[in-house]
Design an enzyme around this catalytic site. Structure first.
Site, mmCIF file in Angstrom:
data_model
loop_
_atom_site.group_PDB
_atom_site.id
_atom_site.type_symbol
_atom_site.label_atom_id
_atom_site.label_comp_id
_atom_site.label_asym_id
_atom_site.label_seq_id
_atom_site.Cartn_x
_atom_site.Cartn_y
_atom_site.Cartn_z
ATOM 1 N N GLU A 63 0.913 -1.206 0.045
ATOM 2 C CA GLU A 63 0.027 -0.449 -0.247
ATOM 3 C C GLU A 63 0.482 1.092 -0.151
ATOM 4 O O GLU A 63 0.432 2.059 -0.410
ATOM 5 C CB GLU A 63 -1.332 0.098 0.754
ATOM 6 C CG GLU A 63 -1.622 -0.795 1.226
ATOM 7 C CD GLU A 63 -1.392 -2.315 1.886
ATOM 8 O OE1 GLU A 63 -0.154 -2.600 2.244
ATOM 9 O OE2 GLU A 63 -2.464 -2.548 2.516
ATOM 10 N N CYS A 69 -0.243 1.386 7.177
ATOM 11 C CA CYS A 69 -0.682 1.193 6.000
ATOM 12 C C CYS A 69 -2.323 2.592 6.492
ATOM 13 O O CYS A 69 -2.915 3.067 5.499
ATOM 14 C CB CYS A 69 -1.167 -0.193 5.176
ATOM 15 S SG CYS A 69 1.016 -0.330 4.706
#
Lengths: 165, 165
Positions: free
Chosen positions: A72, A103
């Site tokens: 991510e 993330c």
């Protein structure tokens, strides 16, 4: 990575479960590829804006010796680079697995509109990953000289050329 | 960035408040410098191992168009590069301000021993930063095709050449 998904878009102008299913299919496929090799952790992510893929990432933690190199994070950095911005409003992130604490924070800072993921933190734990543990654990820490550190923000507030975000 | 702090180390072999005060003084100074310029956000961090600075970072969010480029993230990446590892056990991170959700996660993934910071998330909020907001807010999200995504970790577990972390 900038790809129109040929043909598929014509009947899916707006975000829908059908779009979401398509993009989730893509990230699961990428993650399966990663899982079957040693160079990458078993995760992938893509970022989509107006039905166009504007960023993508796979896990590079062990490959790059970088514990922050989750799929991510790399996808967000890629999309920001491609769109020349630090704000991803209007974008959706698709991740093969539930974003970890790091993330999750990155997704918020990037101001992404929505998140769609497939495997959960429980599933990742089955693969040996500590996402679940980190949600309740705490690194030993202490606060030191808060008064002086706090002054930094007075300097910042008095700097009328600072870029807010 | 690898610097012995000349002279100071001789009487401070082990981590102590005296050591911590010294390193916090350094990061506050760096953050004040950043706060008075437009190129960087008002944050800085250093990572110390065995009384040696092994990594450092200042905020590059607006400068690099990278919402993940917080001081702590950059310091972790720098230390990992310098030490050629993705595990920072035995290291302490000093941050001018309380790590946000993203950086808190990064500190855990990096397996840092300890964290020392100065300003709090409340202080950062006074500077217009959303660290506090993010602790309770949530990006709209949904889970899709969990069953298929979960299989990624079976592939991973059956790959005996995978590098666990």
């Amino acid at each position: 990575m900038k790809n129109k998904i040929g043909g598929y878009l014509e009947t899916n102008v707006f975000s829908s479960d059908k779009d979401d299913s398509h993009y989730i299919y893509l990230v699961i496929g990428m993650a399966k590829e990663c899982a079957s090799h040693t160079e990458h952790g078993p995760f992938s992510a893509i970022i989509v804006k107006d039905n166009e893929i504007v960023g993508s990432g796979i896990n590079h933690v062990t490959k790059n010796n970088d514990p922050t190199a989750h799929a991510e994070i790399i996808a967000i950095r890629d999309a920001c680079k491609n769109l020349n911005t630090f704000v991803l409003k209007g974008c959706v992130i698709y991740s093969s697995a539930e974003p970890c604490l790091m993330c999750e924070g990155a997704i918020k800072w990037a101001r992404l509109d929505r998140l769609v993921y497939s495997a959960t933190a429980e599933d990742a734990q089955r693969g040996g990953f500590d996402d679940l543990v980190f949600k309740t654990s705490s690194t030993p820490h202490k606060i030191l000289n808060r008064q002086e550190g706090s002054k930094v923000f007075d300097i910042w507030n008095n700097n009328n050329k600072s870029i807010k975000y």
